[in-house]
Design a protein around this motif. Structure first.
Motif, PDB file in Angstrom:
ATOM      1  N   ARG A   1       0.009  -9.330  10.416  1.00  0.00           N
ATOM      2  CA  ARG A   1      -0.166  -8.397   9.282  1.00  0.00           C
ATOM      3  C   ARG A   1       0.327  -7.003   9.649  1.00  0.00           C
ATOM      4  NH1 ARG A   1      -4.997 -10.925   8.033  1.00  0.00           N
ATOM      5  NH2 ARG A   1      -6.231  -9.418   9.191  1.00  0.00           N
ATOM      6  N   ARG A   2      -0.010  -6.576  10.841  1.00  0.00           N
ATOM      7  CA  ARG A   2       0.394  -5.243  11.300  1.00  0.00           C
ATOM      8  C   ARG A   2       1.919  -5.148  11.357  1.00  0.00           C
ATOM      9  NH1 ARG A   2      -1.194  -0.779  14.337  1.00  0.00           N
ATOM     10  NH2 ARG A   2       0.333  -0.191  15.910  1.00  0.00           N
TER      11      ARG A   2
ATOM     12  N   SER B   1      -4.265   6.470   8.515  1.00  0.00           N
ATOM     13  CA  SER B   1      -3.030   6.203   7.783  1.00  0.00           C
ATOM     14  C   SER B   1      -2.170   7.463   7.699  1.00  0.00           C
ATOM     15  CB  SER B   1      -3.326   5.763   6.355  1.00  0.00           C
ATOM     16  OG  SER B   1      -4.536   5.078   6.254  1.00  0.00           O
TER      17      SER B   1
ATOM     18  N   ARG C   1       3.258  -4.761   7.914  1.00  0.00           N
ATOM     19  CA  ARG C   1       3.001  -3.415   7.391  1.00  0.00           C
ATOM     20  C   ARG C   1       4.002  -2.419   7.980  1.00  0.00           C
ATOM     21  NH1 ARG C   1      -2.472  -3.309   8.414  1.00  0.00           N
ATOM     22  NH2 ARG C   1      -2.245  -1.963  10.224  1.00  0.00           N
ATOM     23  N   ILE C   2       4.237  -2.512   9.267  1.00  0.00           N
ATOM     24  CA  ILE C   2       5.159  -1.577   9.930  1.00  0.00           C
ATOM     25  C   ILE C   2       6.573  -1.733   9.378  1.00  0.00           C
ATOM     26  CG2 ILE C   2       6.347  -1.157  12.133  1.00  0.00           C
ATOM     27  CD1 ILE C   2       3.587  -1.512  13.467  1.00  0.00           C
TER      28      ILE C   2
ATOM     29  N   HIS D   1       7.432  -2.958   6.445  1.00  0.00           N
ATOM     30  CA  HIS D   1       7.455  -2.494   5.058  1.00  0.00           C
ATOM     31  C   HIS D   1       7.617  -0.970   5.026  1.00  0.00           C
ATOM     32  CE1 HIS D   1       6.445  -2.000   0.853  1.00  0.00           C
ATOM     33  NE2 HIS D   1       5.520  -1.124   1.210  1.00  0.00           N
ATOM     34  N   LEU D   2       6.822  -0.294   5.856  1.00  0.00           N
ATOM     35  CA  LEU D   2       6.884   1.168   5.956  1.00  0.00           C
ATOM     36  C   LEU D   2       8.281   1.605   6.398  1.00  0.00           C
ATOM     37  CD1 LEU D   2       4.790   3.453   5.669  1.00  0.00           C
ATOM     38  CD2 LEU D   2       4.364   3.288   8.103  1.00  0.00           C
TER      39      LEU D   2
ATOM     40  N   GLN E   1      -7.331   3.444   2.817  1.00  0.00           N
ATOM     41  CA  GLN E   1      -6.600   4.298   3.759  1.00  0.00           C
ATOM     42  C   GLN E   1      -7.540   5.365   4.299  1.00  0.00           C
ATOM     43  OE1 GLN E   1      -3.282   5.612   1.301  1.00  0.00           O
ATOM     44  NE2 GLN E   1      -1.951   4.133   2.324  1.00  0.00           N
TER      45      GLN E   1
ATOM     46  N   MET F   1       0.850  -1.199   0.000  1.00  0.00           N
ATOM     47  CA  MET F   1       0.000   0.000   0.000  1.00  0.00           C
ATOM     48  C   MET F   1       0.892   1.258   0.000  1.00  0.00           C
ATOM     49  SD  MET F   1      -3.140   0.623   2.586  1.00  0.00           S
ATOM     50  CE  MET F   1      -4.416  -0.466   2.001  1.00  0.00           C
TER      51      MET F   1
ATOM     52  N   ILE G   1       2.612   4.739   0.732  1.00  0.00           N
ATOM     53  CA  ILE G   1       2.833   5.468   1.981  1.00  0.00           C
ATOM     54  C   ILE G   1       2.257   6.864   1.834  1.00  0.00           C
ATOM     55  CG2 ILE G   1       4.593   6.468   3.480  1.00  0.00           C
ATOM     56  CD1 ILE G   1       6.387   4.144   2.630  1.00  0.00           C
TER      57      ILE G   1
END
Lengths: 513, 291
Positions: free
Chosen positions: B271-272, B213, B275-276, B278-279, B185, B1, B3
């Motif tokens: 999943r969280r 987001s 995501r963190i 990846h960010l 988002q 997704m 940023i």
């Protein structure tokens, strides 16, 4: 002839004489013969107090053709040159040469005195306001000499500038001629630009609207140097002298540039204990001081000194213990005037100690970093701070060339685009500071490093800063703003740009129509 | 997704700000044709914005245009804007799912065949829009996110807009919930006092904790704070690293269940964490091998 930065300068200029071309920032050597004014004897009981300027002109036998000098510490509130020249005109004097360290809008009456032949020659560090435009248009037959703050005391000491009468606007004075800028309705703080005049002029006059009981304590110019004291109603308008508080900019682009400049300083490796620093009072310069201040606090850095035109912001840094000393050649706001009076580590310094290249070592030589502005900068890093993009005079050399030459790192901060114009150009219209003394350009679109400083370039790249080639910045600006029509003023020479060592780095020409 | 921590509004009638909008690190630069531009200036702003989209380099930022609402000037905005290929458009005053579908149809008609489809962001700023927010969230595949328009919303409800934001607590939660349910988002409302740095920090942390987001910004000076606060914190990154390490370990041992300090790691936590990280990796907060 072509000088060291490729400027074509005549070998002889009417109204000035033979020209020594600029050969490089440190190439010139001084003529060892210094100039000193004649000695004088003053007997006990001699009265210095004179009640009017007219009487003074008679006492001192001020004549046509003489050179009179003035300082610009009262900035746009200054009344003294106008009062003195009105008196000269009334008494029928002509052909006077004026050395006024900075010209502001308030000095517009000079235009009439020039038109009427009362004044025929002018030197200054720069010109703002109506006189700037008039000079650019060819008001004076003799070209105006534009000097740096360090170049002027050099010229006074060498005798290139011989002053007959120095009129020193004195916010406070006593009847014996002790002078201070700290108190009085026109308090302006430091009197740094007037010190060399007090030393080298043939006669020195304190012009005051605030006569205090003897002795005036503390005095920054003392009675042994002052011949006469004249009382006038007002030496200046406080509103034009000091601003209440100088604040940092809120303009996001200015803040962006300032933050990058501060990161440049951090990445240079110079920001450590013993750090020394100068910055201007302009929005982005002051904002840079703000970010540097935060870095110093965070990393507990004990700096050595800050220098230059002083603002409340630098006073705060001194009081927080971020610097050991504040050297003040010019106080910009009320906070700095008050601090100069109360803090013994806030020190009034002469322009000679500040920036003269020909003495045993001026303070600019001890600077780690100076942050400076520009009206234009070219791809050789030569900087213009005197003329605008239209070639018309609108600024001052001031301490720009002096600090750039002295500091270990000179950083120019400017918007890449200003009023739809690119500030990075192929060739500046007027060169005031040579590229060899300029290390870094910081804009909102990234920074460029002088190729002579690969060491800095590497450090900045390692720190993740957006380092670009200066030609790339120029192209970027052109892509957005287009290519401006070329301005090539081709008329007669209206001003000479003197480098701090007395050589001529460039000339300003009137626009030829 | 993608940023999108910060979305910076730039007035569409201000050439200087249109030129510098990409310099402040905003993830999305929103060239505004709506509230920032008075009706007599709409034409000029439309020209300026299309010109800016073609000429100005906004660097890493996504470009976005806030068009006017469908019942005002959207019909004039879109033919001027779509050929300039912004990444996103923001539709203000989204009241129902039909609004989004109508906009999507207009975009379908105006986009070139080779054009990357322009994403839609919808501003929920009316009581009706909030009541229908879940339908709106599911309305069309072009929809990328929902924004809360707190000023208009509170004015229409008749509540008092405060810095603490108690009056929009429910609106915020309904919006983040609908966005999460639809896999979109969500972006919190602007903090309007550009000179209150503390207030902005508090409000942004609240946005983050509520699950937004990112957050919209009215002043370039707000972008840095918003980005920094929406970056995963060092603790969040460390925890996410531990979660993924435990999952890898469990996989290696053939165990179906991974746990940290005796607590089972369930799918949403995993999943969280993904995501963190990846960010964090995309933002350069961790190096590749630290994963």
């Amino acid at each position: 002839m072509i000088n060291a930065i490729g400027r074509d300068i005549p070998e002889y200029i009417d109204g000035f004489g033979p020209v020594r071309p600029f050969r490089g920032a440190f190439a010139a050597v001084p003529d060892p013969a210094a100039y000193a004014p004649p000695l004088k004897a003053t007997k006990p009981g001699h009265r210095k107090l004179v009640s009017t300027l007219e009487d003074l002109f008679k006492h001192l036998r001020i004549e046509s053709g003489m050179t009179l000098s003035f300082h610009h510490h009262l900035r746009n509130g200054d009344a003294v040159p106008n009062l003195v020249l009105d008196t000269a005109a009334k008494l029928g004097l002509r052909d006077l040469s004026i050395s006024l360290t900075g010209v502001f809008a308030v000095h517009a009456p000079l235009i009439e005195h020039i038109k009427n032949g009362v004044v025929t020659s002018l030197r200054s560090s720069g010109l703002y306001g109506p006189l700037a435009a008039a000079v650019s248009g060819g008001l004076l037959a003799k070209p105006v000499l534009l000097h740096s703050h360090g170049g002027r005391p050099r010229a006074l000491k060498s005798g290139e500038l011989k002053v007959d009468i120095a009129f020193i606007a004195a916010p406070a004075a006593d009847s014996s001629g002790n002078i201070s800028g700290l108190v009085g309705p026109a308090a302006c703080g430091s009197l740094g630009y007037a010190f060399s005049d007090a030393d080298r002029a043939k006669a020195v006059v304190a012009v005051t609207d605030n006569l205090v009981d003897y002795p005036l304590i503390p005095a920054s110019i003392t009675q042994n140097k002052v011949d006469y004291v004249v009382r006038v109603d007002s030496i200046g308008d406080p509103k034009g002298i000091v601003s209440g508080t100088t604040r940092i900019t809120k303009d996001p682009v200015g803040l962006n540039i300032a933050e990058t400049a501060a990161r440049v300083i951090e990445a240079s490796g110079l920001l450590k204990d013993g750090f020394s620093f100068q910055t201007g009072a302009g929005g982005a310069s002051l904002a840079t001081a703000h970010y540097v201040s935060r870095m110093m606090e965070k990393n507990k850095i004990a700096g050595s000194f800050a220098l230059g035109g002083v603002t409340g912001y630098l006073v705060d840094m001194l009081e927080k213990g971020l610097f050991k000393a504040l050297y003040d050649v010019q106080s910009f706001d009320l906070e700095s005037v008050q601090s100069l009076g109360r803090n013994q580590n806030h020190i009034e310094v002469s322009a000679d100690l500040y920036a003269n290249p020909f003495n045993a070592g001026s303070l600019v030589n001890n600077l780690d970093v100076v942050i400076l502005g520009a009206t234009e900068i070219d791809t050789d890093f030569n900087v213009n701070v005197i003329t605008g993009s239209d070639g018309v005079i609108m600024g001052a050399s001031g301490g720009h060339p002096d600090t750039a030459a002295g500091a270990k790192m000179t950083v120019i901060v400017t918007n890449l685009l200003r009023s739809r114009q690119s500030i990075v150009v192929d060739r500046v219209i007027t060169a005031t500071t040579p590229g060899e003394t300029v290390d870094v350009l910081v804009t909102e679109y990234g920074l460029a490093v002088n190729p002579a400083r690969p060491d800095l370039k590497e450090r900045f790249a390692d720190a993740g800063l957006n380092v670009r080639d200066i030609h790339e910045l120029k192209r970027l600006a052109r892509n957005m703003a287009g290519r401006p029509a070329k301005i090539e003023p081709g008329g007669r020479i209206v001003a000479l740009v003197e480098y701090r060592d007395g050589t001529i780095i460039d000339v300003v020409r009137a626009e030829s129509r | 997704m993608d940023i999108r921590r910060s979305m910076l509004y730039v007035p569409g009638n201000n050439p200087g700000m249109l030129q510098t909008g990409g310099l402040f690190g905003a993830d999305v630069v929103v060239l505004d044709l709506e509230d920032a531009v008075a009706p007599p200036e709409k034409d000029a702003a439309r020209d300026l914005v299309s010109r800016a989209l073609r000429v100005v380099d906004y660097g890493r930022a996504e470009t976005c245009v806030r068009i006017n609402s469908l019942d005002t000037y959207a019909g004039q905005d879109l033919p001027a804007i779509v050929p300039c290929r912004p990444d996103l458009v923001i539709l203000p005053k989204a009241n129902c799912a039909a609004d989004i579908r109508r906009l999507a149809q207009l975009l379908d008609r105006l986009e070139e065949p080779d054009q990357k489809p322009i994403g839609i962001m919808a501003i929920i700023e009316s009581p009706q829009g909030l009541a229908e927010v879940y339908d709106i969230a599911r309305s069309h595949k072009r929809l990328a996110g929902l924004l809360l328009g707190a000023e208009d919303y509170t004015a229409m409800v008749g509540s008092l807009r405060t810095k603490a934001g108690g009056e929009i607590a429910v609106a915020r939660s309904l919006l983040t919930n609908a966005a999460a349910a639809a896999g979109l988002q969500s972006f919190d409302a602007v903090f309007t006092d550009a000179n209150d740095e503390d207030g902005l920090s508090k409000d942004t942390l609240l946005s983050k904790h509520l699950g937004f987001s990112g957050k919209a910004a009215v002043n370039p000076r707000q972008v840095k704070t918003i980005n920094e606060l929406f970056n995963p914190s060092a603790e969040e990154i460390a925890f996410a690293q531990r979660v993924l390490k435990a999952l890898r370990q469990a996989e290696k041992e053939g165990s179906g269940v991974a746990s940290i300090s005796g607590k089972m790691i369930d799918a949403p936590v995993a999943r969280r964490a993904g995501r963190i990280l990846h960010l964090a990796k995309t933002l350069g907060l961790v190096k590749g091998e630290e994963e």
